[in-house]
Write a protein that holds these residues in place. Sequence first.
Motif, PDB file in Angstrom:
ATOM      1  N   ARG A  18       0.862  -1.055  -0.092  1.00 48.53           N
ATOM      2  CA  ARG A  18      -0.198   0.227   0.055  1.00 48.53           C
ATOM      3  C   ARG A  18       0.700   1.220  -0.075  1.00 48.53           C
ATOM      4  O   ARG A  18       0.386   2.285  -0.740  1.00 48.53           O
ATOM      5  CB  ARG A  18      -0.719  -0.089   1.097  1.00 48.53           C
ATOM      6  N   LEU A  19       1.889   1.294   0.645  1.00 46.78           N
ATOM      7  CA  LEU A  19       2.966   2.311   0.794  1.00 46.78           C
ATOM      8  C   LEU A  19       3.569   2.619  -0.536  1.00 46.78           C
ATOM      9  O   LEU A  19       3.348   3.869  -0.942  1.00 46.78           O
ATOM     10  CB  LEU A  19       4.023   2.290   1.742  1.00 46.78           C
ATOM     11  N   LYS A  21       1.901   1.871  -3.512  1.00 50.24           N
ATOM     12  CA  LYS A  21       1.187   2.609  -4.250  1.00 50.24           C
ATOM     13  C   LYS A  21       0.737   4.158  -4.009  1.00 50.24           C
ATOM     14  O   LYS A  21       0.512   4.712  -5.001  1.00 50.24           O
ATOM     15  CB  LYS A  21      -0.120   1.471  -4.214  1.00 50.24           C
ATOM     16  N   GLN A  22       0.573   4.331  -2.657  1.00 52.26           N
ATOM     17  CA  GLN A  22       0.699   5.744  -2.404  1.00 52.26           C
ATOM     18  C   GLN A  22       2.077   6.623  -2.875  1.00 52.26           C
ATOM     19  O   GLN A  22       1.412   7.808  -3.534  1.00 52.26           O
ATOM     20  CB  GLN A  22       0.442   5.727  -0.807  1.00 52.26           C
ATOM     21  N   LEU A  25       1.524   7.037  -6.820  1.00 53.41           N
ATOM     22  CA  LEU A  25       0.634   7.954  -7.311  1.00 53.41           C
ATOM     23  C   LEU A  25       1.028   9.513  -6.857  1.00 53.41           C
ATOM     24  O   LEU A  25       0.778  10.445  -7.471  1.00 53.41           O
ATOM     25  CB  LEU A  25      -0.727   7.966  -6.438  1.00 53.41           C
ATOM     26  N   ALA A  26       1.447   9.639  -5.743  1.00 52.06           N
ATOM     27  CA  ALA A  26       1.934  10.849  -4.984  1.00 52.06           C
ATOM     28  C   ALA A  26       3.062  11.504  -5.927  1.00 52.06           C
ATOM     29  O   ALA A  26       3.203  12.722  -6.408  1.00 52.06           O
ATOM     30  CB  ALA A  26       2.662  11.070  -3.748  1.00 52.06           C
TER      31      ALA A  26
END
Length: 99
Positions: A18-19, A21-22, A25-26
């Motif tokens: 999840r980290l 993927k975040q 996107l950022a």
Amino acid sequence: MTQRSAEAQQYHALYRTRLWKQLRLAQLAREPLCWMCDELGVVTTANTVDHRIPHKGDHALFFNPENLASLCPSCHSRHKQRQERGGKVVRYGADGYPV
């Protein structure tokens, strides 16, 4: 069958976190254009996030936002990977001349 080395197969799971993927996107929101194309004066949307310094499974490098760069698929697949393998990278500007 995969073409990844045994070492790469071990850390490939980091891309499913999840980290990551975040962060991905950022990064694309912060730098939506391919930096390699931009250097040549070509505007190309980036959809790939690359590690400036290859992480080789090092979590500190992998998850460091300052180690990320936005690339288009073409630059990532051809130029960046050739560069990481020690090959010579020849890029051409919008005018068709080598840069």
